[in-house]
Motif scaffolding. Structure first.
Motif, PDB file in Angstrom:
ATOM      1  N   CYS A   4       8.673 -23.482 -20.932  1.00 45.62           N
ATOM      2  CA  CYS A   4       8.480 -24.823 -20.390  1.00 45.62           C
ATOM      3  C   CYS A   4       7.666 -24.713 -19.100  1.00 45.62           C
ATOM      4  N   THR A   6       7.199 -26.484 -15.335  1.00 46.90           N
ATOM      5  CA  THR A   6       7.721 -27.401 -14.331  1.00 46.90           C
ATOM      6  C   THR A   6       6.585 -27.747 -13.380  1.00 46.90           C
ATOM      7  N   GLN A   7       6.625 -28.958 -12.852  1.00 49.66           N
ATOM      8  CA  GLN A   7       5.538 -29.464 -12.013  1.00 49.66           C
ATOM      9  C   GLN A   7       5.798 -29.307 -10.519  1.00 49.66           C
ATOM     10  N   GLU A  11      11.671 -29.577  -9.872  1.00 55.66           N
ATOM     11  CA  GLU A  11      11.855 -29.493 -11.323  1.00 55.66           C
ATOM     12  C   GLU A  11      12.357 -28.122 -11.735  1.00 55.66           C
ATOM     13  N   THR A  12      11.840 -27.084 -11.096  1.00 57.18           N
ATOM     14  CA  THR A  12      12.295 -25.727 -11.402  1.00 57.18           C
ATOM     15  C   THR A  12      13.779 -25.591 -11.048  1.00 57.18           C
ATOM     16  N   LEU A  15      15.976 -27.443 -13.565  1.00 57.17           N
ATOM     17  CA  LEU A  15      16.132 -26.680 -14.805  1.00 57.17           C
ATOM     18  C   LEU A  15      17.166 -25.569 -14.628  1.00 57.17           C
ATOM     19  N   ARG A 142       3.211 -25.756  -9.838  1.00 57.77           N
ATOM     20  CA  ARG A 142       3.432 -25.667 -11.293  1.00 57.77           C
ATOM     21  C   ARG A 142       3.860 -24.257 -11.675  1.00 57.77           C
ATOM     22  N   GLY A 168      14.236 -31.046 -21.701  1.00 60.97           N
ATOM     23  CA  GLY A 168      13.692 -31.353 -20.385  1.00 60.97           C
ATOM     24  C   GLY A 168      14.740 -31.879 -19.424  1.00 60.97           C
TER      25      GLY A 168
END
Length: 169
Positions: A4, A6-7, A11-12, A15, A142, A168
């Motif tokens: 995946c 992540t942006q 986000e990381t 997750l 990213r 997600g």
């Protein structure tokens, strides 16, 4: 293999935290990636989900940090070790086989032969922007996270992780 992108660091972290919600005692995660790519960020988010309240830092100089929460989290950074024999000196094998905690190992590839038979490998890498530049402002945060299973004991957990990564959430 699961992959995946992540942006952002948030986000990381999200997750990693979501994975922390489903992680089981006895799980070993081996992190792979360049310096500064977000390995400790991943561990910090995982630790928060496991109820660790203390500050989570990279154990680069300590070699190992142990955190207490809902489950014990042992975080190794073996970057500074030069010989496999040094793993005995830091108690690596006792912790790596801990059936009641979670173990995360950074720079595991230095001693790949010494790793437990079963673990989840997480490779974190910077991702190029749409223009193909890795160092652009757009690509600065990213990350591509690739998850792979080594061994068979963690298969059920890995399948649950697949659902998390694919959704997600």
């Amino acid at each position: 293999m699961l992959t995946c992108i992540t942006q952002s660091p948030e986000e990381t972290a999200h997750l990693a935290g979501t994975i922390g919600k489903i992680i089981r005692e006895g799980t070993v995660i081996c992190l792979d990636g360049e310096l500064g790519v977000g390995k400790t960020l991943f561990v910090r988010a995982l630790a928060r989900t496991l109820g660790v309240e203390s500050d989570v830092t990279s154990p680069t100089f300590n070699l190992m940090n142990v955190y207490e929460g809902k489950m014990r989290l042992t975080h190794f950074d073996v970057y500074r070790l030069e010989r496999a024999e040094e793993l005995y000196d830091i108690g690596f094998y006792e912790y790596a086989d801990d059936p009641e905690g979670v173990v995360v190992i950074e720079w595991f590839d230095k001693f790949r032969e010494e790793m437990p038979a079963d673990y989840v490998r997480v490779t974190i890498e910077r991702v190029a922007s749409s223009s193909g530049e890795v160092d652009s402002e757009e690509a600065a945060d990213r990350r591509r996270l690739c998850f792979s299973l080594v061994g068979v004991q963690l298969k059920e957990f890995f399948e649950e992780m697949r659902d998390v990564v694919d959704s997600g959430d």
